[in-house]
Write an enzyme that holds these catalytic residues in place. Structure first.
Site, PDB file in Angstrom:
ATOM      1  N   HIS B  60      20.525 -10.258  -1.181  1.00  0.00           N
ATOM      2  CA  HIS B  60      21.008  -9.652  -2.420  1.00  0.00           C
ATOM      3  C   HIS B  60      21.138 -10.716  -3.509  1.00  0.00           C
ATOM      4  O   HIS B  60      21.091 -11.921  -3.238  1.00  0.00           O
ATOM      5  CB  HIS B  60      22.336  -8.949  -2.170  1.00  0.00           C
ATOM      6  CG  HIS B  60      22.164  -7.672  -1.413  1.00  0.00           C
ATOM      7  ND1 HIS B  60      23.209  -6.824  -1.115  1.00  0.00           N
ATOM      8  CD2 HIS B  60      21.055  -7.086  -0.878  1.00  0.00           C
ATOM      9  CE1 HIS B  60      22.754  -5.778  -0.444  1.00  0.00           C
ATOM     10  NE2 HIS B  60      21.457  -5.916  -0.280  1.00  0.00           N
ATOM     11  N   GLU B  62      23.704 -11.717  -5.285  1.00  0.00           N
ATOM     12  CA  GLU B  62      24.843 -12.629  -5.189  1.00  0.00           C
ATOM     13  C   GLU B  62      24.545 -13.741  -4.188  1.00  0.00           C
ATOM     14  O   GLU B  62      24.851 -14.925  -4.439  1.00  0.00           O
ATOM     15  CB  GLU B  62      26.102 -11.882  -4.740  1.00  0.00           C
ATOM     16  CG  GLU B  62      26.517 -10.721  -5.643  1.00  0.00           C
ATOM     17  CD  GLU B  62      25.878  -9.392  -5.241  1.00  0.00           C
ATOM     18  OE1 GLU B  62      24.712  -9.396  -4.807  1.00  0.00           O
ATOM     19  OE2 GLU B  62      26.545  -8.361  -5.379  1.00  0.00           O
ATOM     20  N   CYS B  87      28.514  -5.378  -2.700  1.00  0.00           N
ATOM     21  CA  CYS B  87      28.650  -4.481  -1.555  1.00  0.00           C
ATOM     22  C   CYS B  87      29.663  -5.032  -0.558  1.00  0.00           C
ATOM     23  O   CYS B  87      29.971  -6.219  -0.549  1.00  0.00           O
ATOM     24  CB  CYS B  87      27.290  -4.281  -0.883  1.00  0.00           C
ATOM     25  SG  CYS B  87      26.655  -5.795  -0.131  1.00  0.00           S
ATOM     26  N   CYS B  96      28.206  -8.841   0.230  1.00  0.00           N
ATOM     27  CA  CYS B  96      28.255  -9.799  -0.868  1.00  0.00           C
ATOM     28  C   CYS B  96      29.672 -10.019  -1.366  1.00  0.00           C
ATOM     29  O   CYS B  96      30.002 -11.107  -1.871  1.00  0.00           O
ATOM     30  CB  CYS B  96      27.393  -9.309  -2.027  1.00  0.00           C
ATOM     31  SG  CYS B  96      25.654  -9.285  -1.595  1.00  0.00           S
ATOM     32  N   TRP B 182     -11.055   9.604 -22.913  1.00  0.00           N
ATOM     33  CA  TRP B 182     -11.039   8.698 -24.060  1.00  0.00           C
ATOM     34  C   TRP B 182      -9.981   9.046 -25.083  1.00  0.00           C
ATOM     35  O   TRP B 182     -10.109   8.717 -26.250  1.00  0.00           O
ATOM     36  CB  TRP B 182     -12.429   8.632 -24.691  1.00  0.00           C
ATOM     37  CG  TRP B 182     -13.412   8.208 -23.663  1.00  0.00           C
ATOM     38  CD1 TRP B 182     -14.393   8.962 -23.105  1.00  0.00           C
ATOM     39  CD2 TRP B 182     -13.444   6.936 -22.994  1.00  0.00           C
ATOM     40  NE1 TRP B 182     -15.067   8.229 -22.148  1.00  0.00           N
ATOM     41  CE2 TRP B 182     -14.501   6.990 -22.053  1.00  0.00           C
ATOM     42  CE3 TRP B 182     -12.689   5.762 -23.098  1.00  0.00           C
ATOM     43  CZ2 TRP B 182     -14.813   5.908 -21.226  1.00  0.00           C
ATOM     44  CZ3 TRP B 182     -13.004   4.700 -22.273  1.00  0.00           C
ATOM     45  CH2 TRP B 182     -14.060   4.781 -21.350  1.00  0.00           C
ATOM     46  N   ARG B 196       3.030   2.657 -13.125  1.00  0.00           N
ATOM     47  CA  ARG B 196       2.667   2.926 -11.727  1.00  0.00           C
ATOM     48  C   ARG B 196       3.213   1.834 -10.813  1.00  0.00           C
ATOM     49  O   ARG B 196       3.645   2.100  -9.698  1.00  0.00           O
ATOM     50  CB  ARG B 196       1.140   2.998 -11.578  1.00  0.00           C
ATOM     51  CG  ARG B 196       0.538   4.305 -12.033  1.00  0.00           C
ATOM     52  CD  ARG B 196      -0.967   4.304 -11.767  1.00  0.00           C
ATOM     53  NE  ARG B 196      -1.591   5.499 -12.315  1.00  0.00           N
ATOM     54  CZ  ARG B 196      -2.901   5.644 -12.475  1.00  0.00           C
ATOM     55  NH1 ARG B 196      -3.736   4.678 -12.118  1.00  0.00           N
ATOM     56  NH2 ARG B 196      -3.392   6.763 -12.979  1.00  0.00           N
ATOM     57  N   ASP B 212     -11.117  15.218 -10.759  1.00  0.00           N
ATOM     58  CA  ASP B 212     -11.357  13.818 -11.158  1.00  0.00           C
ATOM     59  C   ASP B 212     -11.488  12.857  -9.983  1.00  0.00           C
ATOM     60  O   ASP B 212     -11.914  11.722 -10.171  1.00  0.00           O
ATOM     61  CB  ASP B 212     -10.195  13.306 -12.044  1.00  0.00           C
ATOM     62  CG  ASP B 212      -9.976  14.163 -13.277  1.00  0.00           C
ATOM     63  OD1 ASP B 212     -10.927  14.859 -13.685  1.00  0.00           O
ATOM     64  OD2 ASP B 212      -8.855  14.145 -13.829  1.00  0.00           O
TER      65      ASP B 212
END
Lengths: 390, 390
Positions: B60, B62, B87, B96, B182, B196, B212
């Site tokens: 993590h 920290e 946490c 942490c 286009w 993405r 496609d």
């Protein structure tokens, strides 16, 4: 003309920016003159005078700034910042270059050369011939932007044409029943009224007058009422339309095609009663222009005639057919689109596909890419405004 | 928890902003964990440690920040800035809050309380019980924005759904022949690839795959390949589709409706040859979900199943029908629209009017105003991107 150090330039930019801001005070009121602002600093760099050209026929920015100086002795060795090259001709006011030259200023900083062919370069030369240091081009881009319409009018002999429309996120400007009132929000409508108060004229076609009988007035902001240009090729709009008979009717310009006039005249020649009926009680300006193949007013002739009537800027608030015609004729200089967070699903487009679509196939194989470049995008309430220029 | 002076707050804001920036290093790699960053200052206000949660399963923020401190003695009396409440549970790494408490730090500044119901509040309380001063809420809004998808997933049990499309200025996402390649420019396409690489999954329907055969991979930027969710209610997409057989096919999630599976099973029971033919060489994840009245995958069930597979964010890259269905079902959290300076005149809409239009009439009398608010607008090349949230 001199070269300045970078710290001079940053000081110059600061005060020219102030002068540009002052110039804005005249927006909507000085046309067909350009917007001009002026700031004067004494030799210690303290502001001693400020002024702008506030209204057509009133004193120029330099004259106002000089007049605002309390202690005329402080002008000795002063610097003047002017957003446009001072004029050298006696127009409605005495030449500003002369006034500056006689004032005692030692340095004049100018944003933009005067594009007017009768004056260009003369002001700076006259100042220099009097031993005054002249610097040209500080904030030139900003100054060109500020007087975009004026410069366009001077250079092309046509008004700067702004085409604006509001549409839904899926590209409709009216629902399937033709209702368009509630697409844009109140912040957007307010901005349109602001624009109306700043442009020299707004323009619509007869279809819009027949359908909506709009007022085309400045309502949601304080401001000056623009001319209203009504394209009515056949000259058959009812005299009772608001634009022909409200309190601003004197400022309306009613444009018909030449064919319409001759048709009316010959009908009137046959029947004097008809002449009486068709004689409009209209007290604005009537213009007749050449028609195109379809008998519509030739848009290029319309714009040229408006330019000759000292109209430097026009906002087209037309319906889909006329908007498409302006685009097809390549007469649009700027497009402003308000997009509202609405999906209509079906409805009417802002630009008539039948008129515009033909053009596309001819011009770029149907791709439809406009020769425009994106300028800015900004939000107004829930709407976004996107500005494109050609 | 303490109240700090305004100068403390401005220092706190400065370092929390730094911690938020560090947290961004993990974007795309830590899900379904949140992004977390940490900065540690010694008692003189000098930075002695920095860290972020960089990858799921790795230490993590920290722990990384504490490990980066060169002189452990400098931790005595130090201040730690953490973007999320530390946490208190042993997960893949030790808690942490304990590590911080044992480190010697005297003060912990936290942007956002941990929304995880198993932990919430525990970290701050444990620190305070060790005599450590705790400040909560510095840059809370920014921290919520940073972990928007994670927080949504925790709170609703559904992934954060981003619907994006590209369209022309007149609202078409494909021309009348269905060509859409286009419309948006390369800057916009690059941003989509960036997205993405940051979302847990992209999602399309079978129509898009059939039309496609897209790859849905990250190409124009360096980045992590997301899961690809393919909605194929009938389960009839060809096994040769790129998403089923390329080098990322293991990360593809193929979703079919339950009815499709039973139809396939009964057909296979009759003809073993058919079973062979329909058995997919697919090595990704298969999901079957409830269908809706039309036999399509229930979108809500799809999203719930994806959330259970630790998918906190989904970018819908679907065609008009599926996009409209997501909107109709009120399952979209954010809309991103790229608008290109093109007028097609005619073509196909991004959101199918037939699917969405029905909804409009039912919901708001046909006005079509979406319950969305404008967030930002920005230009990418000649396109503008507008972001709306529900």
């Amino acid at each position: 003309m001199t070269t300045s150090s970078s710290s001079d330039r940053s000081v110059d930019t600061q005060w020219m920016t102030r002068a540009l801001r002052l110039a804005e005070q005249g927006r909507g009121f000085v046309s067909p003159n350009p917007l001009v602002g002026c700031v004067i600093l004494d030799r210690d760099g303290e502001v001693i005078g400020e002024g702008a050209h506030l209204r057509f026929g009133d004193p120029h920015a330099e004259a106002n700034a000089l007049a605002s100086v309390q202690d005329q002795a402080s002008l000795q060795g002063a610097t003047a910042y002017v957003t446009l090259e001072p004029c050298t001709h006696h127009g409605k006011t005495p030449p500003c270059a002369t006034a500056l030259a006689q004032s005692g200023v030692a340095r004049v900083v100018i944003a933009l050369q005067d594009p007017n062919p009768h004056v260009s370069g003369g002001g700076a030369a006259r100042l220099q011939s009097q031993g005054i240091e002249v610097e040209l081009g500080v904030c030139r881009v900003e100054a060109e932007e500020q007087n975009r319409a004026f410069l366009h009018w001077i250079e092309t002999g046509l008004p700067y044409v702004q085409l604006k429309w509001a549409q839904t996120l899926d590209g409709f400007s009216a629902d399937h029943e033709g209702n368009s009132q509630w697409i844009s929000g109140k912040e957007s409508r307010r901005l349109v009224h602001q624009w109306r108060s700043e442009v020299d004229a707004v323009l619509v076609g007869s279809a819009t007058v027949l359908a909506d009988n709009p007022r085309l007035t400045v309502r949601h902001v304080e401001g000056r009422q623009p001319r209203r240009v009504i394209l009515d090729s056949k000259g058959t709009l009812p005299p009772t339309s608001q634009v022909f008979q409200d309190e601003f009717s004197e400022k309306t310009i009613w444009v018909t095609a030449k064919s319409a006039q001759s048709a009316q005249s010959s009908a009137a020649a046959v029947d004097p009663m008809l002449e009486l009926l068709t004689s409009h009680p209209f007290n604005g300006t009537r213009l007749t222009v050449e028609q195109d193949d379809q008998g519509h007013c030739s848009l290029r002739h319309v714009l040229r005639a408006l330019a000759e009537h000292d109209i430097t800027s026009v906002m087209v608030e037309a319906g889909p057919t006329l908007a498409a015609s302006f685009l097809r004729e390549n007469l649009v200089d700027q497009i402003d689109v308000f997009t509202a967070p609405i999906l209509f699903g079906k409805g009417m487009k802002a630009v008539d596909p039948a008129v515009w679509g033909m053009h596309l196939v001819e011009e770029d194989g149907g791709r439809g890419r406009l020769p425009i470049r994106f300028v800015t995008t900004e939000s107004f309430g829930q709407d976004i405004l996107t500005t494109y220029r050609f």
